[in-house]
Design a protein around this motif. Structure first.
Motif, PDB file in Angstrom:
ATOM      1  N   ALA A  80       0.864  -1.189   0.000  1.00 58.31           N
ATOM      2  CA  ALA A  80       0.000   0.000   0.000  1.00 58.31           C
ATOM      3  C   ALA A  80       0.898   1.236   0.000  1.00 58.31           C
ATOM      4  O   ALA A  80       2.112   1.137   0.240  1.00 58.31           O
ATOM      5  N   ILE A  81       0.314   2.362  -0.283  1.00 59.84           N
ATOM      6  CA  ILE A  81       1.104   3.593  -0.302  1.00 59.84           C
ATOM      7  C   ILE A  81       0.359   4.728   0.407  1.00 59.84           C
ATOM      8  O   ILE A  81      -0.872   4.698   0.540  1.00 59.84           O
ATOM      9  N   THR A  82       1.154   5.703   0.850  1.00 60.28           N
ATOM     10  CA  THR A  82       0.602   6.982   1.324  1.00 60.28           C
ATOM     11  C   THR A  82       0.922   8.011   0.247  1.00 60.28           C
ATOM     12  O   THR A  82       2.080   8.472   0.146  1.00 60.28           O
ATOM     13  N   PRO A  83      -0.032   8.361  -0.608  1.00 59.15           N
ATOM     14  CA  PRO A  83       0.236   9.253  -1.754  1.00 59.15           C
ATOM     15  C   PRO A  83       0.924  10.553  -1.374  1.00 59.15           C
ATOM     16  O   PRO A  83       1.753  11.071  -2.136  1.00 59.15           O
ATOM     17  N   THR A  84       0.618  11.089  -0.198  1.00 59.91           N
ATOM     18  CA  THR A  84       1.212  12.378   0.209  1.00 59.91           C
ATOM     19  C   THR A  84       2.721  12.284   0.414  1.00 59.91           C
ATOM     20  O   THR A  84       3.422  13.301   0.433  1.00 59.91           O
ATOM     21  N   LYS A  85       3.231  11.040   0.556  1.00 61.39           N
ATOM     22  CA  LYS A  85       4.667  10.860   0.788  1.00 61.39           C
ATOM     23  C   LYS A  85       5.423  10.390  -0.459  1.00 61.39           C
ATOM     24  O   LYS A  85       6.637  10.195  -0.417  1.00 61.39           O
ATOM     25  N   ILE A  86       4.680  10.159  -1.549  1.00 59.02           N
ATOM     26  CA  ILE A  86       5.314   9.695  -2.788  1.00 59.02           C
ATOM     27  C   ILE A  86       5.732  10.924  -3.610  1.00 59.02           C
ATOM     28  O   ILE A  86       4.888  11.677  -4.089  1.00 59.02           O
ATOM     29  N   VAL A  87       7.042  11.100  -3.767  1.00 58.81           N
ATOM     30  CA  VAL A  87       7.554  12.277  -4.483  1.00 58.81           C
ATOM     31  C   VAL A  87       7.554  12.053  -5.989  1.00 58.81           C
ATOM     32  O   VAL A  87       7.104  12.901  -6.759  1.00 58.81           O
ATOM     33  N   ASP A  88       8.069  10.920  -6.436  1.00 58.58           N
ATOM     34  CA  ASP A  88       8.194  10.626  -7.867  1.00 58.58           C
ATOM     35  C   ASP A  88       7.524   9.268  -8.142  1.00 58.58           C
ATOM     36  O   ASP A  88       8.177   8.220  -8.082  1.00 58.58           O
ATOM     37  N   SER A 118      -4.531   9.645   1.998  1.00 57.22           N
ATOM     38  CA  SER A 118      -3.504   9.159   2.921  1.00 57.22           C
ATOM     39  C   SER A 118      -3.239   7.664   2.781  1.00 57.22           C
ATOM     40  O   SER A 118      -2.276   7.159   3.369  1.00 57.22           O
ATOM     41  N   TYR A 119      -4.076   6.945   2.011  1.00 54.12           N
ATOM     42  CA  TYR A 119      -3.871   5.496   1.916  1.00 54.12           C
ATOM     43  C   TYR A 119      -4.475   4.951   0.618  1.00 54.12           C
ATOM     44  O   TYR A 119      -5.615   5.242   0.269  1.00 54.12           O
TER      45      TYR A 119
END
Length: 569
Positions: A80-88, A118-119
């Motif tokens: 899973a990812i937290t989009p707000t923390k994905i830079v590239d 956020s998720y």
């Protein structure tokens, strides 16, 4: 001196008591909860807030007594990812895709671009070899969860019998088959089991003494995987060859009710149960659907005639090819008369007139008594869900025609498993058995309980069982396929059946749709296997001796060779 001895005993008692607590705690930690602790350890390097699915296992048992996994857990990882923390997003996806090849980068970028989010779940069920490089990369915004899911190593093997796990509202539960029947044993709770070891130890001891119903464990079944696979392949070939609606079968120990195989065609892959568009395929037709089974019921009528003392295999009657009953006329399958013949000949040629003759000789009340004693109107008690009860209300009718047609298997309906239990009494000395799938439960506390199924009442005499078996062996040796399939080394008992299929409204029968049935057991006088087969609406085969006969012969050869059964001739 007495005080010293008392103090020594007191100190020894305290030491022994403390030792008991420590040993019990170690047992709880290492044996009962060992897998849970290992799970916690394993999850130290991935995200730990997600509850990991857990459930007991189901096993088949091979002919040598070895357990073979039927339902277990497979371990993997989800991302899973937290989009707000994905830079590239493109770079992150490219990094992950080096290991997780099936990752869809277009989808990944779309989800990673939701900056107010956020998720987002990216992918599931990734194995350890793929996930390790991703873990080591320590990519900001990427969350890795350890997960488990239900996995069925046999894919479609015994699918309707094993059943599967699916969501019931918010809970994953067993929805069909063994998974559902033994839900309370197989399910696992997420309670904290480490708060009070001493209390847990004694509460579990109390549970095990009073009732095992709420204890967690694994289920060991009687299903033999090679026998199951052979039956699956055999029925699939029959269904395809005759373009049939469906086909089913059971291979059972007639002496104790252990089911070695239970098969239905069409079937489905348990690991892809969510892909099925018709939920009806999940149901177990062998257990849940009643059918008019046709002429395989004739041996039960014959057994009633012999057991009552009124008739023998050599009793004769005048076969005109038809018989009038009240305002109806009942015919033989070919409407031809044979003159004066024995009941053995009537059985071998499956002549309806012969069984109406038996019904009249013993009386309709006696026929009804025997059919009810064979359990045709009851549930068998098999440990599978949704078992249907037989429909034999016709045997309470004042009209003789209802009993006349019932004598050759028409107008009464029951499940294939109920038919198997009834004819098993012909093979085992006259006793009713309980067909069953589960053999034992291996509890998480560390002990195993064998599931006991006591033999039921004796419904026909031992001598009757031997007499009817002898008749059915003669049927196989002389009448079935004109004696071409006779086995010179083994006694095999069998009976074919062909029945019209009732219309859905219950008023009459299809003119061109038939249910073909077949049962047999071997070695006939010390039976280890009972085989019951059926196929619905086979095209291009007039009788079950054609559609199911070769399948039965092939199955008997397989069982003889696989189990290395010694000859009885």
């Amino acid at each position: 001196m007495k005080d010293v001895r008392f103090r020594i005993r007191l100190i020894s008692g305290v030491i022994a008591f403390v030792a008991l607590i420590l040993i019990s705690k170690l047992y709880i930690l290492q044996i009962v909860h060992g897998s849970e602790l290992k799970e916690k350890g394993d999850r130290q390097y991935v995200h730990t807030s997600q509850a990991v699915f857990d459930r007991g296992s189901i096993y088949f048992t091979d002919k040598d007594g070895n357990e073979v996994s039927a339902a277990t857990l497979k371990t993997g990882y989800s991302i899973a990812i937290t989009p707000t923390k994905i830079v590239d997003p493109e770079k992150v996806c490219a990094t992950i895709k080096k290991s997780v090849l099936e990752l869809d980068c277009v989808q990944f970028v779309a989800k990673a671009s939701k900056k107010g989010d956020s998720y987002e779940e990216i992918t599931k069920r990734i194995d350890e070899s793929e996930i390790t490089p991703v873990v080591n990369a320590k990519i900001p915004g990427v969350i890795i969860y350890k997960e488990k899911w239900r996995y069925y190593p046999g894919d479609a093997l015994a699918s309707q019998t094993v059943g599967f796990v699916a969501y019931n509202k918010d809970n994953l539960e067993g929805r069909y088959g063994v998974e559902r029947t033994y839900e309370t044993t197989l399910r696992r709770t997420n309670d904290n089991s480490f708060t009070n070891y001493f209390a847990e130890m004694f509460s579990n001891i109390k549970k095990s003494i009073s009732s095992d119903d709420s204890l967690e464990g694994d289920i060991v079944t009687t299903i033999e995987p090679s026998v199951q696979a052979n039956l699956d392949e055999t029925l699939q070939a029959v269904k395809e060859k005759y373009n049939a609606e469906n086909a089913g079968g059971i291979i059972m120990n007639p002496k104790n009710g252990e089911i070695y195989a239970m098969s239905l065609r069409p079937s489905f892959n348990l690991n892809e149960s969510n892909l099925q568009t018709n939920p009806a395929i999940y149901s177990n037709d062998v257990v849940e659907t009643v059918k008019e089974m046709g002429s395989i019921i004739k041996p039960l009528t014959m057994a009633a005639g012999i057991d009552s003392g009124k008739l023998t295999a050599n009793s004769t009657y005048d076969d005109k090819g038809y018989v009038n009953v009240e305002k109806s006329t009942i015919y033989n399958f070919d409407k031809k008369g044979r003159g004066t013949i024995t009941l053995q000949q009537a059985l071998g040629q499956s002549l309806n007139t012969g069984f109406v003759y038996i019904e009249r000789a013993i009386g309709k009340e006696n026929l009804a008594k025997y059919f009810k004693a064979f359990g045709l109107g009851e549930k068998t008690g098999i440990d599978l869900p949704n078992e249907a009860r037989g429909l034999i209300d016709n045997l309470n009718s004042p009209r003789e025609i209802e009993y006349a047609t019932a004598s050759f298997g028409q107008g009464i309906a029951f499940t294939p498993v109920a038919a198997a239990r009834a004819v098993a009494a012909l093979a085992n000395g006259g006793y009713l058995v309980t067909p069953h799938i589960a053999k034992s439960i291996r509890y998480s506390l560390g002990y195993t309980k064998d599931i006991q199924y006591p033999i039921g009442e004796q419904v026909i005499k031992q001598q009757t069982s031997e007499d009817i078996t002898r008749m059915l062996v003669t049927d196989f040796d002389q009448y079935f396929q004109n004696g071409k399939s006779k086995n010179d080394r083994y006694t095999i008992a069998e009976k074919t059946g062909t029945a019209q299929i009732a219309l859905p409204n219950g008023k009459g029968y299809y003119e061109d749709k038939y249910l073909h049935t077949f049962f047999g057991y071997l070695p006939a006088f010390d039976s280890k296997f009972l085989v019951l087969l059926y196929v619905t609406d086979p095209k291009g085969a007039q009788y079950s001796s054609e559609s199911l006969g070769p399948a039965f012969v092939d199955l008997t050869k397989f069982l003889i060779n696989y189990y290395q059964i010694p000859p009885d001739r």
